[in-house]
Write an enzyme that holds these catalytic residues in place. Sequence first.
Site, mmCIF file in Angstrom:
data_model
loop_
_atom_site.group_PDB
_atom_site.id
_atom_site.type_symbol
_atom_site.label_atom_id
_atom_site.label_comp_id
_atom_site.label_asym_id
_atom_site.label_seq_id
_atom_site.Cartn_x
_atom_site.Cartn_y
_atom_site.Cartn_z
ATOM 1 N N ASP A 49 49.197 44.902 60.344
ATOM 2 C CA ASP A 49 48.464 43.843 59.704
ATOM 3 C C ASP A 49 47.524 44.871 59.549
ATOM 4 O O ASP A 49 46.480 44.456 58.541
ATOM 5 C CB ASP A 49 48.930 42.390 60.100
ATOM 6 C CG ASP A 49 48.261 42.111 61.390
ATOM 7 O OD1 ASP A 49 47.755 43.783 61.819
ATOM 8 O OD2 ASP A 49 47.854 41.171 61.683
ATOM 9 N N SER A 50 47.109 45.522 60.427
ATOM 10 C CA SER A 50 45.971 47.016 60.538
ATOM 11 C C SER A 50 45.598 47.420 58.361
ATOM 12 O O SER A 50 44.245 47.875 58.431
ATOM 13 C CB SER A 50 45.975 47.792 60.894
ATOM 14 O OG SER A 50 46.814 48.851 60.983
ATOM 15 N N ASP A 88 54.627 43.535 60.436
ATOM 16 C CA ASP A 88 54.431 42.580 61.021
ATOM 17 C C ASP A 88 53.999 40.593 60.322
ATOM 18 O O ASP A 88 53.864 41.308 59.022
ATOM 19 C CB ASP A 88 52.056 43.019 61.328
ATOM 20 C CG ASP A 88 51.665 43.368 62.559
ATOM 21 O OD1 ASP A 88 52.649 43.322 63.370
ATOM 22 O OD2 ASP A 88 51.007 44.379 62.119
ATOM 23 N N LYS A 118 57.014 41.617 63.666
ATOM 24 C CA LYS A 118 56.104 41.864 65.063
ATOM 25 C C LYS A 118 55.177 40.936 64.969
ATOM 26 O O LYS A 118 55.016 40.494 63.463
ATOM 27 C CB LYS A 118 55.584 42.481 64.892
ATOM 28 C CG LYS A 118 54.388 42.719 66.353
ATOM 29 C CD LYS A 118 53.992 44.634 66.333
ATOM 30 C CE LYS A 118 52.835 44.559 66.239
ATOM 31 N NZ LYS A 118 51.152 44.691 66.150
ATOM 32 N N GLU A 120 51.980 38.849 67.206
ATOM 33 C CA GLU A 120 50.556 38.682 68.393
ATOM 34 C C GLU A 120 50.400 37.457 68.726
ATOM 35 O O GLU A 120 50.813 35.964 68.662
ATOM 36 C CB GLU A 120 49.745 39.715 67.869
ATOM 37 C CG GLU A 120 49.205 40.508 67.095
ATOM 38 C CD GLU A 120 47.986 40.150 66.450
ATOM 39 O OE1 GLU A 120 46.900 39.611 66.637
ATOM 40 O OE2 GLU A 120 47.669 41.245 65.528
ATOM 41 N N GLU A 186 48.719 46.731 73.306
ATOM 42 C CA GLU A 186 46.754 47.211 73.158
ATOM 43 C C GLU A 186 45.667 46.988 73.392
ATOM 44 O O GLU A 186 45.678 45.970 74.550
ATOM 45 C CB GLU A 186 46.727 46.454 71.313
ATOM 46 C CG GLU A 186 45.486 47.032 70.743
ATOM 47 C CD GLU A 186 45.591 46.769 69.143
ATOM 48 O OE1 GLU A 186 46.554 45.968 68.435
ATOM 49 O OE2 GLU A 186 44.938 47.336 68.535
HETATM 50 O O1 KIV Z 1 48.674 46.509 62.880
HETATM 51 C C1 KIV Z 1 48.294 46.915 63.217
HETATM 52 O O2 KIV Z 1 48.453 48.696 62.824
HETATM 53 C C2 KIV Z 1 49.646 47.077 64.690
HETATM 54 C C3 KIV Z 1 49.147 48.326 65.447
HETATM 55 C C4 KIV Z 1 47.994 49.116 65.490
HETATM 56 C C5 KIV Z 1 50.211 48.154 66.708
HETATM 57 O O3 KIV Z 1 49.360 45.649 65.402
#
Ligand code: KIV
Length: 269
Positions: A49-50, A88, A118, A120, A186
């Site tokens: 989600d970055s 994510d 994934k 959080e 992280e």
């Molecule tokens: O969203 C993302 O890029 C991440 C990683 C940096 C672990 O969760």
Amino acid sequence: MPSQVTRLRTRHFLDAHAQGTKFSCLTSYDALTAGIFDEAGIDLLLVGDSAANVVYGRETTLSLTLDETITMAKAVVAATQRAFVVVDLPFGSYEASPSQALESAIRVMKETGAHAVKFEGGAELAPTVEKLVAAGIPVCAHIGFTPQSVHALGGFRVQGRGDQADRLLADASSLAAAGAFAVVLEMVPAPVAARVTKAINIPTIGIGAGADTDGQILVWTDMAGLSTVAPRFSRTYADLRATLTEAASSYIADINSGSFPSEAESFQD
Ligand code: KIV
């Protein structure tokens, strides 16, 4: 990690942890970079989600939607042959209940062809991990600094220092016991990440968590020198910002001077 397999599986990452073998991970949000990283031999690609920051230029990851995520993930999966693709679940698509998470994860798996999701959070999300795993969906957990909670955490801060270390280990243990196949750590002190990696029976994937995690992950634009500011824990392996700026400047200059296109670059009749 095996190089000859057509597709890496969760078992390859679990084996890597058991055998003490390192593996490599990067983010990717499109077919172009996914194809390049896959060909280079990356083991795991994360449609992170970055993307909210990197692709959409937003300040935090909070506004990314499931629809935006699915569009990117489809492209990443389609461009890869060997890499294990993790997607994510965006903020707001899983926290309300295990059922909400299952609904979102099913959409991701069905519509993108990805291999895992994934999300959080710590021990409080163990029932959610259990629910998805029972439905046949591999889950990668994510603890330590969790960007979707940036406001609650008071900004980008290292997590798991001092007394918090035991809590981090308890979170990792309960997510592993719930069936997660891996956990991202992280911005965690290196000795704490080493302790977690030793204590649990699933692989850890570090980002700003020192050298002792099983896998390492970076945001690809940080790794390739495209980000204007990269975090201290990142390493830059190319200067693509300078290379692209130079290419674009030369292109503009050639157009302005009339030297592009040449005769060879034009059709005659
Ligand atoms: O969203 C993302 O890029 C991440 C990683 C940096 C672990 O969760």
